[in-house]
Scaffold this motif. Structure first.
Motif, PDB file in Angstrom:
ATOM      1  N   PHE A 198      94.682 -27.239  52.785  1.00 37.71           N
ATOM      2  CA  PHE A 198      95.217 -26.362  53.820  1.00 37.71           C
ATOM      3  C   PHE A 198      94.133 -25.522  54.496  1.00 37.71           C
ATOM      4  N   GLY A 199      92.905 -25.549  53.960  1.00 35.69           N
ATOM      5  CA  GLY A 199      91.803 -24.856  54.617  1.00 35.69           C
ATOM      6  C   GLY A 199      91.091 -23.798  53.806  1.00 35.69           C
ATOM      7  N   ALA A 200      91.595 -23.451  52.613  1.00 41.81           N
ATOM      8  CA  ALA A 200      90.909 -22.461  51.784  1.00 41.81           C
ATOM      9  C   ALA A 200      89.502 -22.950  51.454  1.00 41.81           C
ATOM     10  N   GLU A 201      88.562 -22.018  51.464  1.00 39.65           N
ATOM     11  CA  GLU A 201      87.155 -22.376  51.281  1.00 39.65           C
ATOM     12  C   GLU A 201      86.654 -22.140  49.863  1.00 39.65           C
ATOM     13  N   GLY A 202      87.575 -21.803  48.978  1.00 38.77           N
ATOM     14  CA  GLY A 202      87.216 -21.606  47.589  1.00 38.77           C
ATOM     15  C   GLY A 202      88.447 -21.426  46.730  1.00 38.77           C
ATOM     16  N   VAL A 203      88.270 -21.643  45.436  1.00 36.82           N
ATOM     17  CA  VAL A 203      89.321 -21.436  44.439  1.00 36.82           C
ATOM     18  C   VAL A 203      88.768 -20.487  43.388  1.00 36.82           C
ATOM     19  N   THR A 204      89.533 -19.433  43.108  1.00 41.05           N
ATOM     20  CA  THR A 204      89.144 -18.450  42.098  1.00 41.05           C
ATOM     21  C   THR A 204      90.125 -18.485  40.936  1.00 41.05           C
ATOM     22  N   ILE A 205      89.595 -18.389  39.722  1.00 44.60           N
ATOM     23  CA  ILE A 205      90.438 -18.187  38.541  1.00 44.60           C
ATOM     24  C   ILE A 205      89.858 -17.043  37.723  1.00 44.60           C
ATOM     25  N   HIS A 206      90.725 -16.422  36.947  1.00 43.88           N
ATOM     26  CA  HIS A 206      90.291 -15.301  36.105  1.00 43.88           C
ATOM     27  C   HIS A 206      90.934 -15.448  34.729  1.00 43.88           C
ATOM     28  N   PRO A 207      90.375 -16.303  33.882  1.00 44.69           N
ATOM     29  CA  PRO A 207      90.924 -16.462  32.531  1.00 44.69           C
ATOM     30  C   PRO A 207      90.678 -15.221  31.679  1.00 44.69           C
ATOM     31  N   ARG A 208      91.686 -14.849  30.901  1.00 46.47           N
ATOM     32  CA  ARG A 208      91.543 -13.729  29.979  1.00 46.47           C
ATOM     33  C   ARG A 208      91.699 -14.243  28.553  1.00 46.47           C
ATOM     34  N   PRO A 209      91.214 -13.478  27.578  1.00 46.78           N
ATOM     35  CA  PRO A 209      91.224 -13.977  26.192  1.00 46.78           C
ATOM     36  C   PRO A 209      92.600 -14.398  25.690  1.00 46.78           C
ATOM     37  N   ASP A 210      93.675 -13.712  26.137  1.00 42.71           N
ATOM     38  CA  ASP A 210      95.002 -14.071  25.655  1.00 42.71           C
ATOM     39  C   ASP A 210      95.615 -15.240  26.426  1.00 42.71           C
ATOM     40  N   GLU A 211      94.908 -15.724  27.460  1.00 41.25           N
ATOM     41  CA  GLU A 211      95.343 -16.874  28.256  1.00 41.25           C
ATOM     42  C   GLU A 211      96.776 -16.707  28.781  1.00 41.25           C
ATOM     43  N   ARG A 212      97.114 -15.483  29.198  1.00 44.82           N
ATOM     44  CA  ARG A 212      98.482 -15.230  29.637  1.00 44.82           C
ATOM     45  C   ARG A 212      98.797 -15.828  31.002  1.00 44.82           C
ATOM     46  N   HIS A 213      97.772 -16.217  31.727  1.00 44.29           N
ATOM     47  CA  HIS A 213      98.004 -16.971  32.972  1.00 44.29           C
ATOM     48  C   HIS A 213      97.086 -18.184  32.989  1.00 44.29           C
ATOM     49  N   ILE A 214      95.931 -18.106  33.602  1.00 49.90           N
ATOM     50  CA  ILE A 214      94.996 -19.230  33.552  1.00 49.90           C
ATOM     51  C   ILE A 214      94.503 -19.440  32.122  1.00 49.90           C
ATOM     52  N   ARG A 215      94.553 -20.671  31.682  1.00 47.18           N
ATOM     53  CA  ARG A 215      94.061 -21.020  30.354  1.00 47.18           C
ATOM     54  C   ARG A 215      92.638 -21.567  30.468  1.00 47.18           C
ATOM     55  N   TYR A 216      91.929 -21.501  29.358  1.00 48.51           N
ATOM     56  CA  TYR A 216      90.562 -22.031  29.364  1.00 48.51           C
ATOM     57  C   TYR A 216      90.579 -23.527  29.697  1.00 48.51           C
ATOM     58  N   LYS A 217      91.586 -24.231  29.233  1.00 47.91           N
ATOM     59  CA  LYS A 217      91.691 -25.658  29.552  1.00 47.91           C
ATOM     60  C   LYS A 217      91.823 -25.865  31.061  1.00 47.91           C
TER      61      LYS A 217
END
Length: 237
Positions: free
Chosen positions: A35-54
């Motif tokens: 769709f045109g986004a020029e980057g993807v950001t993730i913010h994994p946290r130790p408890d993996e409550r949203h983005i997971r390390y996997k």
């Protein structure tokens, strides 16, 4: 031109709420780039409550724009970033129990630690950025760590702008001008939205990248993700 990096943490939060794989974060990352986004950001946290390390590993082969991984550089996070080698790592001083990022680094107190971590990332070809309040002393401290960029923590600006206080941009203008004089790249993020992004962009010289997640995903519920990405790109030009 300021690049738009979309933080997809909220997509992972929605997925995790049902325990399955819907919505799929990798497919979502592929779609927002289309769709045109020029980057993807993730913010994994130790408890993996949203983005997971996997997720961080699964996204690597699918992000063909810029891949930005944010987080507190605890050993597990550092090891992951060194294995994945994203375009950029953004260092954020999150407390373990923080709901969301709520402060920038004290680059003076933590100079030695930040310098060591940044040196390791840069020696592996990873661009570095430090999450920072718009404080001139902290900008100067950031320069001494060897970081490539700073990311201005924009919650205070967003809150005051919503109240009609346009003067809230002033500390950010001064911090950006000082960073430019030190040849530090400038990113920004936290609570930036369709309402406040244009004014911020117009007033910050040398703004290279904004990372937007919560507002962008929320706005997309009403307007549609493809449409919202296009509106952001238009307002950043």
């Amino acid at each position: 031109m300021t690049k738009l990096s979309v933080n997809i943490n909220k997509i992972a939060t929605l997925r995790n709420s049902r325990g399955g794989d819907l919505p799929n974060v990798v497919q979502f990352a592929k779609d927002i780039q289309r769709f045109g986004a020029e980057g993807v950001t993730i913010h994994p946290r130790p408890d993996e409550r949203h983005i997971r390390y996997k997720d961080a590993y699964d996204l690597k082969p699918e992000v063909y724009t810029e891949y930005n991984i944010e987080g507190n550089p605890i050993p597990k996070f550092v090891d992951m970033v060194l294995e994945i080698k994203p375009t950029q790592v953004t260092l954020v001083p999150d407390a373990v129990d923080a709901i969301t990022s709520n402060a920038g680094w004290d680059t003076i107190t933590h100079k030695s630690f930040l310098t060591e971590v940044i040196s390791e990332f840069k020696s592996n070809g990873i661009r570095t950025s430090i999450f920072l309040d718009p404080d001139l002393k902290q900008v100067e401290g950031a320069k001494k760590t060897g970081t490539d960029r700073i990311e201005l923590y924009t919650e205070a600006y967003a809150h005051q702008y919503r109240l009609g206080n346009n003067d809230a941009i002033e500390p950010y203008k001064k911090a950006a001008d000082f960073a430019n004089s030190l040849q530090l790249g400038i990113n920004a993020g936290h609570d930036l939205s369709l309402d406040n992004i244009k004014f911020f962009k117009q007033n910050i010289t040398g703004l290279l990248e904004v990372s937007i997640g919560h507002a962008l995903i929320s706005e997309s519920l009403y307007l549609g993700i493809e449409n919202v990405v296009q509106i952001y790109l238009h307002r950043l030009k």
